[in-house]
Motif scaffolding. Structure first.
Motif, mmCIF file in Angstrom:
data_model
loop_
_atom_site.group_PDB
_atom_site.id
_atom_site.type_symbol
_atom_site.label_atom_id
_atom_site.label_comp_id
_atom_site.label_asym_id
_atom_site.label_seq_id
_atom_site.Cartn_x
_atom_site.Cartn_y
_atom_site.Cartn_z
ATOM 1 N N PHE A 1 -12.306 8.992 10.587
ATOM 2 C CA PHE A 1 -11.175 9.920 10.513
ATOM 3 C C PHE A 1 -10.284 9.767 11.750
ATOM 4 O O PHE A 1 -10.778 9.613 12.858
ATOM 5 C CB PHE A 1 -11.655 11.374 10.449
ATOM 6 N N ARG A 2 -8.982 9.851 11.503
ATOM 7 C CA ARG A 2 -8.013 9.872 12.595
ATOM 8 C C ARG A 2 -7.257 11.196 12.543
ATOM 9 O O ARG A 2 -6.707 11.560 11.500
ATOM 10 C CB ARG A 2 -7.046 8.695 12.434
ATOM 11 N N PHE A 3 -7.251 11.916 13.656
ATOM 12 C CA PHE A 3 -6.604 13.226 13.732
ATOM 13 C C PHE A 3 -5.301 13.091 14.504
ATOM 14 O O PHE A 3 -5.329 12.699 15.676
ATOM 15 C CB PHE A 3 -7.514 14.229 14.451
ATOM 16 N N GLU A 4 -4.197 13.420 13.866
ATOM 17 C CA GLU A 4 -2.896 13.264 14.525
ATOM 18 C C GLU A 4 -2.322 14.641 14.815
ATOM 19 O O GLU A 4 -2.039 15.409 13.891
ATOM 20 C CB GLU A 4 -1.956 12.455 13.631
ATOM 21 N N THR A 5 -2.197 14.942 16.104
ATOM 22 C CA THR A 5 -1.708 16.275 16.475
ATOM 23 C C THR A 5 -0.347 16.167 17.161
ATOM 24 O O THR A 5 -0.053 15.163 17.804
ATOM 25 C CB THR A 5 -2.669 16.987 17.444
#
Ligand SMILES: [Zn+2]
Ligand SMILES: [Zn+2]
Length: 280
Positions: A152-156
Motif C-alpha cells: 500500500f502507498r499512502f498519499e497525504t
C-alpha cells in the motif's frame, strides 16, 4: 505541521515468529488528526491495541495485504470493533481477492458476515486507488506466495507519501510504485544470505531502497532466522550500502512523520479500558 503517527503493534512475521510471539504480530496502526486505520492485523492486533491504549472502535479502515495469518487473523474482530459490535454500518475494508473471496491457494480470510457491516469493502489489486478520509491510497504490486498480495502507498497532503511493501520478493520494477515516498516500510523477513522465495533479505531491500531513495526506510516483519541474526545488525547493512537512514522496527515503536520523521518508544498512557470508559 500535521503528523502521521505509525504505531508498530508487532514487528514479527512468518510462521515461527508468529507461533512463538518472539516478536508481536499485531500489524501497524496508522493515525493522524482525521484518520485511524489498521494495517495487516495479524494475531494480537486486538490485544496489543487495547494494551497500548488505542481504542479499536475508533478505526475507520482495516487494510489487509494478503491472506496469510500473520497479516489477517484479527481482521474480523477489528471489523466488529469498527462497526461498534456489528451494529453500525461503518468504515472501510480494503483487501485483495484472496482475502475477500479466496483463491486457489488460500482464503477467504474475512467471512461474508463480516464483509456486510463495513460501509465499503474494496477489492484491491495493483494500481487500484481508493480514499480513506483525505488520504489517497494506492495498492502496489507484490510478488508473494499468495499471488493476490499487494502493498500500500499512502498519499497525504500534509506530510507526503508513506508506503508499505508487505511480503514480497525483489522483482524488476518493484521500486517504481514507491517513487517519491518519504518513508518506505519493508517486510524484511530473512537475514542476509538466507533468501526465501516470496520474501526479502537485506540484499533485496537494498535494491529497492536504492531505487526509491526515500528519506527513511524501516524494516519490519522479522522471521525467526532474522530475529536470531539480530535485526539491528542486519538492517545496518541496508543503511551502509544505500546511505538512506534505515531502522529496524521494534514492538511498540511509534514513528511520527511530520516535518521530520521521529522515532518514539511507547509510553503507554492509559489502558484501553480506561480510554474506553473515558471516550466511549
Ligand atoms: Zn508475512
Ligand atoms: Zn505472506
Amino acid at each position: 505541521m500535521a503528523e502521521v503517527e505509525l504505531v508498530f503493534l508487532g514487528t514479527g512475521g512468518g510462521r515461527f515468529a508468529t507461533i512463538t510471539q518472539k516478536r508481536k504480530t499485531g500489524g501497524i496502526r496508522y493515525l493522524s488528526k482525521s484518520l485511524n486505520m489498521h494495517l495487516d492485523p495479524g494475531p494480537g492486533a486486538l490485544i496489543y491495541s487495547l494494551e497500548m491504549g488505542l481504542n479499536p472502535q475508533k478505526i475507520m479502515a482495516v487494510l489487509v495485504s494478503h491472506s496469510h495469518p500473520d497479516h489477517y487473523t484479527n481482521a474480523e474482530i477489528l471489523i466488529e470493533a469498527m462497526t461498534r459490535g456489528m451494529l453500525k454500518k461503518r468504515g472501510i475494508v480494503a483487501a485483495p481477492h484472496s482475502v475477500l473471496f479466496g483463491n486457489e491457494e488460500t482464503g477467504p480470510a474475512i467471512s461474508r458476515y463480516h464483509q456486510k457491516m463495513p460501509e465499503k469493502v474494496i477489492e484491491v489489486k495493483p494500481g487500484v486507488v481508493f480514499h480513506v478520509g483525505d488520504t489517497r491510497i494506492v495498492a502496489t504490486e507484490a510478488k508473494h506466495s499468495d499471488l493476490d498480495a499487494v502493498g500500500f502507498r499512502f498519499e497525504t497532503q500534509e506530510v507526503g507519501d508513506i508506503a508499505y511493501t508487505s511480503d514480497t520478493e525483489y522483482f524488476e520494477g518493484v521500486g517504481k510504485a514507491y517513487e517519491g515516498v518519504r518513508l518506505l516500510i519493508l517486510c524484511v523477513m530473512r537475514p542476509s544470505g538466507n533468501p526465501w522465495m516470496g520474501h526479502m533479505t537485506p540484499e533485496d531491500a537494498i535494491k529497492i531502497v536504492e531505487e526509491v531513495k526515500p528519506e527513511m526506510a524501516v524494516a519490519t516483519h522479522f522471521g525467526m532466522k532474522m530475529i536470531f541474526s539480530g535485526p539491528n545488525r542486519q538492517v545496518k547493512l541496508i543503511e551502509e550500502k544505500t546511505g538512506v537512514p534505515t531502522l529496524a522496527a521494534f514492538d511498540g515503536m511509534r514513528l511520527r512523520v511530520g516535518e521530520k520523521i521521529r522515532v518514539e518508544r511507547t509510553g503507554r498512557k492509559q489502558s484501553g479500558l480506561e480510554e474506553f470508559l473515558k471516550h466511549g
